[in-house]
Motif scaffolding. Structure first.
Motif, mmCIF file in Angstrom:
data_model
loop_
_atom_site.group_PDB
_atom_site.id
_atom_site.type_symbol
_atom_site.label_atom_id
_atom_site.label_comp_id
_atom_site.label_asym_id
_atom_site.label_seq_id
_atom_site.Cartn_x
_atom_site.Cartn_y
_atom_site.Cartn_z
ATOM 1 N N TYR A 326 78.591 33.937 29.353
ATOM 2 C CA TYR A 326 79.692 34.516 30.033
ATOM 3 C C TYR A 326 80.910 34.322 29.121
ATOM 4 C CZ TYR A 326 76.389 35.272 33.837
ATOM 5 O OH TYR A 326 75.375 35.528 34.780
ATOM 6 N N LEU A 327 81.677 35.316 29.063
ATOM 7 C CA LEU A 327 83.254 35.244 28.630
ATOM 8 C C LEU A 327 83.992 36.087 29.568
ATOM 9 C CD1 LEU A 327 82.049 35.997 24.795
ATOM 10 C CD2 LEU A 327 82.466 33.714 25.737
ATOM 11 N N GLY A 328 84.146 35.357 30.481
ATOM 12 C CA GLY A 328 85.098 36.275 31.423
ATOM 13 C C GLY A 328 84.254 37.350 31.923
ATOM 14 N N SER A 329 84.672 38.568 31.758
ATOM 15 C CA SER A 329 84.134 39.655 32.311
ATOM 16 C C SER A 329 83.166 40.404 31.461
ATOM 17 C CB SER A 329 85.004 40.864 32.857
ATOM 18 O OG SER A 329 85.895 41.103 31.594
ATOM 19 N N ILE A 330 82.817 39.600 30.463
ATOM 20 C CA ILE A 330 81.491 40.058 29.486
ATOM 21 C C ILE A 330 80.347 39.097 29.390
ATOM 22 C CG2 ILE A 330 83.230 41.861 28.278
ATOM 23 C CD1 ILE A 330 83.031 39.822 25.975
ATOM 24 N N VAL A 331 79.361 39.782 28.966
ATOM 25 C CA VAL A 331 78.339 38.791 28.844
ATOM 26 C C VAL A 331 77.995 38.877 27.377
ATOM 27 C CG1 VAL A 331 75.751 38.124 28.969
ATOM 28 C CG2 VAL A 331 77.459 39.278 31.195
ATOM 29 N N ARG A 332 77.887 37.802 26.653
ATOM 30 C CA ARG A 332 77.579 37.611 25.174
ATOM 31 C C ARG A 332 76.162 37.324 24.841
ATOM 32 N NH1 ARG A 332 80.438 36.258 20.498
ATOM 33 N NH2 ARG A 332 81.924 38.108 20.969
ATOM 34 N N TYR A 333 75.516 38.257 24.323
ATOM 35 C CA TYR A 333 74.078 37.691 24.087
ATOM 36 C C TYR A 333 73.580 37.365 22.546
ATOM 37 C CZ TYR A 333 72.519 39.757 28.530
ATOM 38 O OH TYR A 333 72.392 40.214 29.941
ATOM 39 N N ASP A 334 73.145 36.320 22.340
ATOM 40 C CA ASP A 334 72.556 36.119 20.824
ATOM 41 C C ASP A 334 71.297 36.535 20.567
ATOM 42 O OD1 ASP A 334 75.056 35.137 20.547
ATOM 43 O OD2 ASP A 334 74.500 33.000 20.274
ATOM 44 N N VAL A 335 71.045 37.654 20.003
ATOM 45 C CA VAL A 335 69.651 38.141 19.895
ATOM 46 C C VAL A 335 69.285 37.848 18.514
ATOM 47 C CG1 VAL A 335 68.293 40.228 20.057
ATOM 48 C CG2 VAL A 335 70.607 39.818 21.600
#
Ligand SMILES: Nc1ncnc2c1ncn2[C@@H]1O[C@H](COP(=O)(O)OP(=O)(O)O)[C@@H](O)[C@H]1O
Ligand SMILES: [Mg+2]
Lengths: 373, 565
Positions: A326-335
C-alpha cells in the motif's frame, strides 16, 4: 516584471565544470522550476542569474537587458535563500523593510541617510517614515505575519521564517523572484501548505519565478514548466505533463516518477506501432524509435491489472503477483513476467479485494503509453 | 571595471596589513637574528634608502660569524641563564599540573561544595600582573613579611620561604599561572570517554583503579599540553624574575634586559633574544602538535552524560584543598591592599597604622601614569580593532591562510624579545621610533593582536556569507552591506576582543618596562620604578588601582558577553 533568458551559460570553478552550456528561456509571469539531483548545478545557475557568480562564458538577460556586467545589487532579482539568510539583528519589520531602506538611501539628503542607516543597524535608533511603514505592513498582512512585526527572526518558527524571507524579497518588487530549495528545511506537512501559499502569491502578483528543487513532486505540482538538470546540463525542458508522458531519457523517466524500464529491440512495424521484442514476449508502442535497440519505459499507473479469467483486450501479458504494497491511496504490485519484475499501480478502492501474492494476473498496456527511448 | 576596482580596494588594505606585519614584526625579528651573528647593530630600513648605510651593513655581514654563539658556551653567564630559566619553567610546569589535578577533577567531575565560588576565585590570577604578585610575596614571605613574623614567633628564626630565590619565583609563577592550565585540564577531564570508564566499572574495577588506569590516561594529552603551555608562559615571564631574582640567580629574560638596558650590549641581547624566541617557539609548537592529533572525538558526537561524583568525603577533601590554594591568592591580594593603606608596616602581622596618604600621593603626583596607561591602551585597542577586523574578513572570506599564520607569530615571541627586536630596528633614522609612544602602542598591538584576531575571526565565521549576500541581493552595495549587516553582527566579537586587549595592555610588564619613554610611563612602569626606589606603599596603592581597573573592565566584558548570549 520580466522574462529571463540564459544563453550558453558555462561556469567553471578552478577545473570543476559546474555548468556546461545551459540554455533557458523563461517567459514573463511564468513559474519555472529547475529540477535535478544535488550537485547538478541548480544553485550555480541561480547564483549566476542573481549576480553572485560571474559566468565563465555565456549571456544572461533579464527582460531585454543583458545583465552580465550589472552588479548583484542592481539586478532587482529577489532571492529567497535556502537558509533564509534573515538578518538576525533586525526584527521582522526591519528585515522586510531592508530593500525599501536601501532605496531611501539612494534618493534622499544626508539627514535622512543617517537616520536610514541607523534604522538598518538597530530599529531603536530611528523611526521608519510612514510610506515604508504602510508598505511593509501591507506585505506582512499579506503573508499573515503582521502580529509578529516586532519579533526577532530567531523567535519565529521555520514556516514563519520562510514567509519573512519571501516577504523581504517581495518588498523590493523584483523583476524576477529566485527561490533556492525554499521548502527543504520544513517538515512535510508544512511543505505542502507552503507550496500552495507560494503558488498563490506567484499567481496573484504574476511575478516571474525561478524555483530550484531536487524534489520532483514539488516541481511537477507547482511549476508551469520544468527544466531537469544533470551534471551541469539541462537535459529536458517542458511542462510537467510533457516530462511525465514523454521523458527523453531513462534518467528523466526515473527521476520524475518511478517507471518500468526494459531493454528491447524493435523487430517490426504494425501500422503506426513499433513491435518491440523483449525477453519472452513482445510489446507494441506508438512512440517512434530512434534506434533498433531501445529502452522501453512504462509508468506503473499506465498498466492495467486483472485476474487470470477476467477481461482484457490486446497486448495481454501473463504474470504472477510477487508482492503487494500500500502506498497511501494506491496499491503497488510487483508482478513477475519471465525474467522481469514489473511495477503496477492501481488506485485502491475500498471493498475491492487486493490480489494476493501468487495470484495469476494479466497485464495490459495502452501502446500510446509505452515510451521507446 | 567595477570588479577591478573592488579588487584593488581590498588588496590595497590587505597589502597595508601585510606591510605592517613585515615592518614591525618580521624585519625586527630578522634583523635581531642578523645582529646575533654580526655582533653589531644594523639598520635595515636605513640600508634600503641610504647607500652608505647599506655598505656598512654589508661590511658587518662580512665580519659575521658564529663566534658569538660559540661564546655562549664560554661565557658562562648566558649558558647558566638559559639553564636556570629552563629549570624554572620545568619546575613550574610540573608543579602546576600536579597542583591543578585535584582542582580540575573537582570542577569537571564532582559536585563539590562551593564549586561556583571557588571556580570564580581561581580566576584572580588572571587580573593580577605577576610583578604585583611578586611584590605581594615579598610582603608576605620577605625578611619583614608578616608570614615570616608568624613563623619566627612560632619556630624561631629564618624565613619560611625565601621569595628572592628560585623557589620563591617558582611559587609566584605557580600560583599566578595555574589558571592557564586549569581550564584546559577541566576540559580534558570533561571530554575523556565516559563509556570506557563505565566499562571499567562494570567489570568491577574500584573507583581509584578506574581513575588511575582509565580516566588519567585519557586525560593525559590534555595534561601534557597544559604543562607545555605553562612552560612557555613561565619561560617568557618577566614580571616575577625582575622583582624577585637575586643577583646570583641568572634568568634569561632578566639577563637580556640587563644587557640592553644596562650595558647596551647589542650582540649579547640579540643572542639571548634569538635563544628565547627559539625556545618559546619550540615549546609552543610542541604543545600544538599535542593538541592537534587529539580532538577527543566528542565534539561532534552525541553529548555523553558524565557521572558526577557526589561522594561526600572526596568532594569535601577536594573543596578543602582548593580553598587552600585560593587562600594563598586571597592573602597575597589582601597583603597588597593592606600595604596600600599602611603608614608603615614594620615587623608584625598588620601594618603599624592606616592612612589614605598613599592614594593621595598617587592621585596628586602620579595620576598621569594612570591616564598614560589608558591612552596607550586605547591606542592599541583602536589599532588592533581595525587590523583584526580586516584580517578576519580576509581570513574567513578569502581564505588568507598566510595572513592567519602571520597573526599567530607574536604568540611565540616573549615580550622582552619583541621589545629588544623593535628597539634595535627602530633605533636610528629613517624610521627612528624608539622612545616614542607610537612604537610602544605598536608593540602592544602586535603582542595582543593574536587574541583580538581569534575573537573577531570566530565572530566572522559565525556570520554566514549568505546573510551578506542577502543584503546585496536586496540592493545594498558591498559597503552598505558591511555597515548595516556585517558590522552590527561583528560587534560582540570586537567588544570582547577589545576589552581583552585593553586589559592585557594595562597589565603588560615587559614591553612597558623596556620601551616606555619617561613622558609616557604607564602604571606598570611607574609601579616598577617605585619598587626599585623603595617606595613600596605608593607602589601598592597604584597596584590596587590597576587591579581594580582591570576588575571593572572584566566585569563589563562579562556583562557584555552575557547580554549577547
Ligand atoms: N564555490 C564553489 N567552488 C567549487 N565548486 C563549486 C562551488 N560551488 C559549487 N561547486 C560545484 O559545482 C557543482 C554544482 O553545484 P550546485 O550548483 O551547488 O549544485 P546544486 O545546487 O544543484 O546542488 C557541484 O559539483 C559543486 O561541487
Ligand atoms: Mg543547491
Amino acid at each position: 516584471m520580466g522574462s529571463v533568458t540564459v544563453k550558453n551559460l558555462i561556469k567553471q570553478y578552478d577545473g570543476v565544470m559546474a555548468l556546461n552550456n545551459v540554455n533557458l528561456e523563461i517567459q514573463e509571469g511564468e513559474f519555472f522550476a529547475l529540477l535535478g539531483p544535488s550537485g547538478c548545478g541548480k544553485t550555480t545557475t541561480m547564483r549566476c542569474i542573481a549576480g553572485f557568480e560571474k559566468p565563465t562564458n555565456g549571456e544572461i538577460f533579464i527582460g531585454k537587458q543583458k545583465v552580465n556586467d550589472i552588479p548583484a545589487n542592481k539586478r532587482n532579482c529577489g532571492m529567497v535563500f535556502q537558509s533564509y539568510a534573515l538578518f538576525p539583528h533586525l526584527d521582522v519589520f526591519q528585515n522586510v523593510a531592508y530593500s525599501l531602506n536601501i532605496k531611501e538611501l539612494e534618493k534622499r539628503g544626508p539627514g535622512t541617510k543617517i537616520k536610514t542607516y541607523a534604522r538598518m543597524i538597530n530599529k531603536k535608533l530611528a523611526k521608519s517614515p510612514p510610506e515604508i511603514e504602510k508598505k511593509v505592513m501591507e506585505i506582512l498582512e499579506y503573508v499573515e505575519l503582521a502580529p509578529y512585526r516586532n519579533r526577532l527572526t530567531s523567535e519565529l518558527s521555520g514556516g514563519q521564517q520562510q514567509r519573512v524571507a519571501l516577504a523581504r524579497a517581495l518588498a523590493m518588487e523584483p523583476a524576477v523572484l529566485l527561490m533556492d530549495e525554499p521548502l527543504s528545511n520544513l517538515d512535510k506537512k508544512l511543505r505542502n501548505s507552503m507550496r500552495a501559499t507560494i503558488r498563490k502569491i506567484q499567481l496573484d502578483l504574476g511575478i516571474t519565478t525561478i524555483f530550484v528543487t531536487h524534489d520532483q513532486e514539488e516541481a511537477m505540482s507547482m511549476a508551469d514548466r520544468v527544466a531537469v538538470m544533470k551534471d551541469g546540463d539541462v537535459i529536458q525542458l517542458g511542462t510537467p505533463t510533457e516530462l511525465y508522458s514523454n521523458p527523453k531519457s531513462a534518467f528523466i523517466a526515473d527521476f520524475v516518477g518511478s517507471s518500468n524500464i526494459f531493454k528491447g529491440s524493435v523487430i517490426g512495424q504494425d501500422g503506426e506501432r513499433s513491435i518491440v521484442q523483449l525477453d519472452g514476449f513482445q510489446i507494441r508502442s506508438t512512440s517512434i524509435p530512434k534506434n533498433k535497440e531501445v529502452e522501453v519505459v512504462i509508468r506503473p499507473e499506465n498498466i492495467e491489472i486483472a485476474l487470470g479469467e477476467e477481461h482484457p483486450g490486446d497486448d495481454i501479458l501473463e504474470g504472477k503477483v510477487l508482492m503487494s504494497t500500500y502506498l497511501g491511496s494506491i496499491v503497488r504490485y510487483d508482478v513477475e513476467i519471465g525474467p522481469y519484475i514489473v511495477m503496477v499501480d492501481t488506485t485502491y478502492q475500498s471493498g475491492k479485494s487486493v490480489y494476493p501474492p501468487g495470484a495469476n494476473v494479466k497485464l495490459t498496456v495502452d501502446p500510446e503509453k509505452v515510451f521507446l527511448l | 571595471m567595477k570588479m577591478l576596482k573592488r579588487f584593488d580596494g581590498h588588496s590595497l588594505i590587505k597589502a597595508l596589513i601585510v606591510l605592517f606585519f613585515i615592518v614591525f614584526l618580521v624585519v625586527p625579528l630578522f634583523s635581531i637574528l642578523i645582529v646575533s651573528i654580526t655582533g653589531v647593530p644594523i639598520n635595515v630600513f636605513g640600508s634600503l634608502v641610504d647607500p652608505e648605510t647599506f655598505k656598512s651593513t654589508i661590511d658587518a655581514f662580512k665580519n659575521s660569524s658564529l663566534e658569538f654563539y660559540k661564546s655562549i658556551a664560554s661565557k658562562s653567564g648566558y649558558l647558566s641563564a638559559l639553564m636556570n630559566s629552563l629549570e624554572l619553567s620545568l619546575l613550574v610546569s610540573v608543579v602546576v599540573v600536579v597542583m591543578c589535578l585535584p582542582i580540575a577533577y573537582g570542577i569537571a567531575r564532582t559536585k563539590m561544595p562551593f564549586k561556583k565560588t571557588l571556580t570564580a576565585l581561581c580566576t584572580i590570577p588572571l587580573i593580577v600582573p605577576t610583578f604585583i604578585a611578586a611584590n605581594a610575596f615579598i610582603v608576605m614571605f620577605g625578611r619583614s613579611g608578616w608570614v615570616t613574623y608568624i613563623y619566627e614567633s612560632l619556630r624561631g628564626n629564618g624565613l619560611l620561604i625565601n621569595p628572592s630565590s628560585m623557589i620563591g619565583i617558582a611559587m609566584v609563577q605557580v600560583f599566578f599561572f595555574f589558571p592557564y592550565a586549569l581550564w584546559p585540564m577541566v576540559a580534558a577531564f570533561k571530554l575523556s570517554d565516559i563509556t570506557l570508564e563505565e566499562g571499567s566499572q562494570n567489570l568491577g574495577a574500584k573507583n581509584w583503579f578506574t581513575f588511575a588506569f582509565v580516566t588519567m590516561p585519557l586525560a593525559l594529552p590534555g595534561l601534557i599540553s597544559s604543562a607545555l603551555l605553562i612552560f612557555t608562559v613561565s619561560f617568557s615571564d618577566f614580571g616575577t624574575p625582575i622583582i624577585l631574582a637575586p643577583k646570583d640567580l641568572n634568568l634569561i629574560v632578566v639577563e637580556a634586559y640587563r644587557e640592553i638596558a644596562g650595558f647596551f650590549n647589542w650582540a649579547g641581547a640579540a643572542i639571548l633574544t634569538v635563544i628565547m624566541v627559539v625556545v618559546a617557539a619550540f615549546f609552543f609548537c610542541l604543545q600544538h602538535l599535542f593538541t592537534k592529533g587529539k580532538s577527543y572525538g566528542t565534539v561532534s558526537g552525541k553529548p555523553k552524560k558524565q557521572k558526577i561524583i557526589k561522594n561526600k568525603w572526596l568532594t569535601r577533601t577536594i573543596a578543602g584543598y582548593t580553598c587552600l590554594v585560593v587562600l594563598v591568592l586571597l592573602l597575597a591580594m589582601i597583603s597588597v591592599l593592606l600595604q596600600s593603606f599602611a603608614t608603615t608596616w614594620g615587623v608584625g602581622v598588620l601594618p603599624d597604622g592606616y592612612t589614605m596618604a598613599n592614594y593621595q600621593a598617587v592621585f596628586s603626583s602620579s595620576f598621569e601614569n594612570v591616564t598614560n596607561s589608558l591612552i596607550l591602551a586605547s591606542g592599541a585597542l583602536v589599532l588592533s580593532v581595525v587590523i583584526a577586523t580586516f584580517v578576519s574578513y580576509f581570513v574567513v572570506r578569502q581564505n588568507a591562510s598566510k595572513l592567519d599564520f602571520m597573526t599567530t607569530v607574536p604568540l611565540v615571541v616573549p615580550g622582552i624579545a619583541l621589545g629588544i627586536a623593535l628597539i634595535q630596528t627602530f633605533n636610528t633614522a629613517p624610521l627612528q621610533l624608539t622612545g616614542t609612544a607610537t612604537i610602544l602602542i605598536i608593540a602592544y598591538t602586535i603582542r595582543r593582536l593574536p587574541y583580538m584576531v581569534r575573537s573577531t575571526v570566530g565572530t566572522m565565521r559565525s556570520i554566514k556569507q549568505d546573510i551578506e549576500e542577502a543584503a546585496v541581493n536586496l540592493g545594498a552595495s558591498r559597503l552598505t552591506a558591511a555597515i548595516t549587516v556585517v558590522g552590527p553582527l561583528m560587534i560582540p566579537g570586537i567588544a570582547a576582543g577589545s576589552i581583552l586587549v585593553f586589559i592585557t595592555v594595562i597589565k603588560e610588564t615587559s614591553v612597558s618596562i623596556l620601551m616606555a619613554p619617561a613622558e609616557w610611563a604607564p602604571m606598570s612602569l611607574a609601579i616598577f620604578q617605585n619598587i626599585l626606589r623603595g617606595e613600596y606603599y605608593t607602589a601598592a596603592a597604584m597596584s590596587i588601582i590597576l587591579v581594580v581597573l582591570v576588575l571593572v573592565l572584566q566585569a563589563i566584558a562579562t556583562k557584555l558577553s552575557k547580554g549577547d548570549a
